[in-house]
Design a protein around this motif. Structure first.
Motif, mmCIF file in Angstrom:
data_model
loop_
_atom_site.group_PDB
_atom_site.id
_atom_site.type_symbol
_atom_site.label_atom_id
_atom_site.label_comp_id
_atom_site.label_asym_id
_atom_site.label_seq_id
_atom_site.Cartn_x
_atom_site.Cartn_y
_atom_site.Cartn_z
ATOM 1 N N GLY A 197 12.886 -8.423 -17.293
ATOM 2 C CA GLY A 197 11.836 -7.784 -16.518
ATOM 3 C C GLY A 197 10.580 -7.678 -17.358
ATOM 4 O O GLY A 197 10.234 -8.605 -18.090
ATOM 5 N N PHE A 198 9.914 -6.546 -17.277
ATOM 6 C CA PHE A 198 8.662 -6.372 -18.004
ATOM 7 C C PHE A 198 8.929 -5.864 -19.417
ATOM 8 O O PHE A 198 9.487 -4.786 -19.616
ATOM 9 N N PHE A 199 8.547 -6.665 -20.383
ATOM 10 C CA PHE A 199 8.643 -6.326 -21.800
ATOM 11 C C PHE A 199 7.238 -6.294 -22.383
ATOM 12 O O PHE A 199 6.315 -6.933 -21.854
ATOM 13 N N ARG A 200 7.086 -5.621 -23.497
ATOM 14 C CA ARG A 200 5.793 -5.618 -24.183
ATOM 15 C C ARG A 200 5.672 -6.887 -25.030
ATOM 16 O O ARG A 200 5.875 -6.878 -26.233
ATOM 17 N N THR A 201 5.346 -7.977 -24.391
ATOM 18 C CA THR A 201 5.153 -9.242 -25.079
ATOM 19 C C THR A 201 3.700 -9.673 -24.928
ATOM 20 O O THR A 201 2.970 -9.154 -24.074
ATOM 21 N N ARG A 202 3.310 -10.659 -25.724
ATOM 22 C CA ARG A 202 1.937 -11.148 -25.654
ATOM 23 C C ARG A 202 1.637 -11.724 -24.274
ATOM 24 O O ARG A 202 0.558 -11.524 -23.711
ATOM 25 N N MET A 203 2.628 -12.419 -23.685
ATOM 26 C CA MET A 203 2.438 -13.017 -22.373
ATOM 27 C C MET A 203 2.258 -11.952 -21.296
ATOM 28 O O MET A 203 1.553 -12.149 -20.306
ATOM 29 N N ALA A 204 2.900 -10.792 -21.484
ATOM 30 C CA ALA A 204 2.867 -9.744 -20.462
ATOM 31 C C ALA A 204 1.668 -8.819 -20.593
ATOM 32 O O ALA A 204 1.422 -7.999 -19.703
ATOM 33 N N THR A 205 0.895 -8.953 -21.670
ATOM 34 C CA THR A 205 -0.195 -8.012 -21.919
ATOM 35 C C THR A 205 -1.204 -7.968 -20.783
ATOM 36 O O THR A 205 -1.618 -6.887 -20.335
ATOM 37 N N VAL A 206 -1.593 -9.139 -20.287
ATOM 38 C CA VAL A 206 -2.584 -9.193 -19.206
ATOM 39 C C VAL A 206 -2.049 -8.503 -17.964
ATOM 40 O O VAL A 206 -2.752 -7.743 -17.288
ATOM 41 N N LEU A 207 -0.782 -8.761 -17.661
ATOM 42 C CA LEU A 207 -0.170 -8.157 -16.485
ATOM 43 C C LEU A 207 -0.078 -6.642 -16.629
ATOM 44 O O LEU A 207 -0.380 -5.900 -15.687
ATOM 45 N N ILE A 208 0.315 -6.183 -17.808
ATOM 46 C CA ILE A 208 0.401 -4.737 -18.045
ATOM 47 C C ILE A 208 -0.975 -4.103 -17.905
ATOM 48 O O ILE A 208 -1.130 -3.040 -17.296
ATOM 49 N N ASP A 209 -1.991 -4.781 -18.420
ATOM 50 C CA ASP A 209 -3.357 -4.258 -18.308
ATOM 51 C C ASP A 209 -3.828 -4.247 -16.857
ATOM 52 O O ASP A 209 -4.576 -3.362 -16.443
ATOM 53 N N THR A 210 -3.389 -5.241 -16.081
ATOM 54 C CA THR A 210 -3.811 -5.346 -14.677
ATOM 55 C C THR A 210 -3.167 -4.276 -13.808
ATOM 56 O O THR A 210 -3.843 -3.577 -13.040
ATOM 57 N N ILE A 211 -1.854 -4.145 -13.916
ATOM 58 C CA ILE A 211 -1.121 -3.215 -13.072
ATOM 59 C C ILE A 211 -1.118 -1.810 -13.655
ATOM 60 O O ILE A 211 -1.144 -0.817 -12.922
ATOM 61 N N GLY A 212 -1.103 -1.730 -14.965
ATOM 62 C CA GLY A 212 -1.039 -0.438 -15.642
ATOM 63 C C GLY A 212 0.382 -0.119 -16.061
ATOM 64 O O GLY A 212 1.317 -0.202 -15.255
ATOM 65 N N GLU A 213 0.551 0.227 -17.348
ATOM 66 C CA GLU A 213 1.894 0.477 -17.868
ATOM 67 C C GLU A 213 2.576 1.633 -17.156
ATOM 68 O O GLU A 213 3.769 1.576 -16.857
ATOM 69 N N GLU A 214 1.821 2.677 -16.851
ATOM 70 C CA GLU A 214 2.417 3.841 -16.185
ATOM 71 C C GLU A 214 2.988 3.456 -14.827
ATOM 72 O O GLU A 214 4.105 3.849 -14.464
ATOM 73 N N LYS A 215 2.247 2.649 -14.071
ATOM 74 C CA LYS A 215 2.711 2.217 -12.752
ATOM 75 C C LYS A 215 3.927 1.306 -12.879
ATOM 76 O O LYS A 215 4.876 1.400 -12.092
ATOM 77 N N MET A 216 3.913 0.420 -13.870
ATOM 78 C CA MET A 216 5.040 -0.479 -14.064
ATOM 79 C C MET A 216 6.297 0.286 -14.440
ATOM 80 O O MET A 216 7.391 0.007 -13.942
ATOM 81 N N CYS A 217 6.157 1.281 -15.308
ATOM 82 C CA CYS A 217 7.310 2.093 -15.704
ATOM 83 C C CYS A 217 7.823 2.916 -14.523
ATOM 84 O O CYS A 217 9.037 3.091 -14.362
ATOM 85 N N ALA A 218 6.913 3.402 -13.705
ATOM 86 C CA ALA A 218 7.309 4.221 -12.554
ATOM 87 C C ALA A 218 8.131 3.420 -11.553
ATOM 88 O O ALA A 218 8.943 3.986 -10.815
ATOM 89 N N GLY A 219 7.935 2.094 -11.540
ATOM 90 C CA GLY A 219 8.668 1.243 -10.608
ATOM 91 C C GLY A 219 10.048 0.859 -11.081
ATOM 92 O O GLY A 219 10.792 0.177 -10.362
ATOM 93 N N ALA A 220 10.441 1.289 -12.280
ATOM 94 C CA ALA A 220 11.756 0.961 -12.830
ATOM 95 C C ALA A 220 12.626 2.208 -12.862
ATOM 96 O O ALA A 220 12.172 3.265 -13.320
ATOM 97 N N PRO A 221 13.867 2.141 -12.400
ATOM 98 C CA PRO A 221 14.741 3.311 -12.454
ATOM 99 C C PRO A 221 14.855 3.927 -13.847
ATOM 100 O O PRO A 221 14.967 5.146 -13.967
ATOM 101 N N LEU A 222 14.833 3.099 -14.896
ATOM 102 C CA LEU A 222 14.910 3.652 -16.257
ATOM 103 C C LEU A 222 13.563 4.144 -16.778
ATOM 104 O O LEU A 222 13.471 4.658 -17.895
#
Length: 263
Positions: A197-222
């Motif tokens: 899923g979503f990991f803190r990788t270089r490839m995922a940085t743009v996506l995390i910045d776009t969606i927002g880490e807080e929102k991405m974490c909120a969408g995961a049960p863990l």
């Protein structure tokens, strides 16, 4: 008499070739396999990154070497396998992890970018698996291939994500895994896929910045992103004799995201 759990997970005497192994998820999996005793051959395109990654593994007591190669290039793939066999002997474990993505709306997605993603993410996996299979695994009747896909293979995207080529390529990896596992299973070669899923990788940085880490974490049960340990256990299971009766399968490592999306 059955082996102990420690014996089943032991990779001493085995060689693993890990593509895209100089950073991120590839380096994490290389670390796991090396810590279990495997000798590691890292590959990616940039020698400087590989040199740094190999030094990182060596500092952890792992026998790690590297070869710079482009896994979208057929000639480079052949050279990579030849040099690995020459320097380290037979390849017991292949981790197909090198990948590319491209963000663009489907209606405006450049064809050249589509081809770039498909050439590395699908064609490259096939060519390298074919080369390693026929030159090392199939003649000996054993081997484990681990393909990296993504939870992007399991469905569509939120509207913020416009990565149709990437999603399509990773969906193809799932069926490539099933087909190859069915064909090579009688020869003792196992083929499985990990879907991060979503990991803190270089490839995922743009996506995390776009969606927002807080929102991405909120969408995961863990309620968190993947970290630098979360692929280790599954990679070791699939590479080792602990997973010797597992083939043609995929598993998501995503904090539960796919479970609530119906993946």
């Amino acid at each position: 008499m059955s082996r102990t759990v420690q014996e089943l997970f032991d990779l001493k005497g085995r060689t693993a070739l890990v593509t895209g192994g100089s950073r991120g998820l590839g380096l994490q999996m290389a670390e796991a396999l090396g810590e279990a005793g495997a000798r590691i051959m890292l590959t990616s395109r940039k020698a400087s990154d590989l040199e740094e990654a190999a030094a990182h593994l060596q500092a952890r007591g792992i026998d790690a070497r590297w070869i710079a190669a482009d896994c979208a290039d057929e000639g480079d793939i052949r050279r990579l396998v030849s040099e690995t066999l020459e320097r380290m002997g037979d390849i017991d474990i292949l981790v197909n992890n090198a990948g590319a993505t491209w963000g663009a709306p489907a209606e405006d997605h450049p064809v050249a970018a589509w081809d770039k993603v498909m050439n590395l993410n699908v064609r490259g996996y096939f060519l390298l698996s074919q080369e390693v299979g026929k030159r090392s695994m199939l003649p000996r009747g054993k081997g484990s291939i681990i393909n990296l896909a993504s939870i992007a293979a399991l469905g569509g995207n939120p509207t913020e994500m416009k990565t149709i080529a990437y999603n399509t390529s990773k969906g193809a990896v799932l069926n490539f895994t099933r087909a190859l596992a069915g064909e090579w299973g009688p020869s003792g070669v196992r083929v499985n896929t990990i879907c991060p899923g979503f990991f803190r990788t270089r490839m995922a940085t743009v996506l995390i910045d776009t969606i927002g880490e807080e929102k991405m974490c909120a969408g995961a049960p863990l309620r968190r992103l993947g970290d630098d340990e979360d692929l280790k256990g599954l990679a070791l299971l699939l590479a080792s004799d602990a997973g010797k009766h597992i083939t043609g399968q995929w598993m998501a490592v995503d904090g539960g995201v796919s479970s609530i999306l119906g993946g």
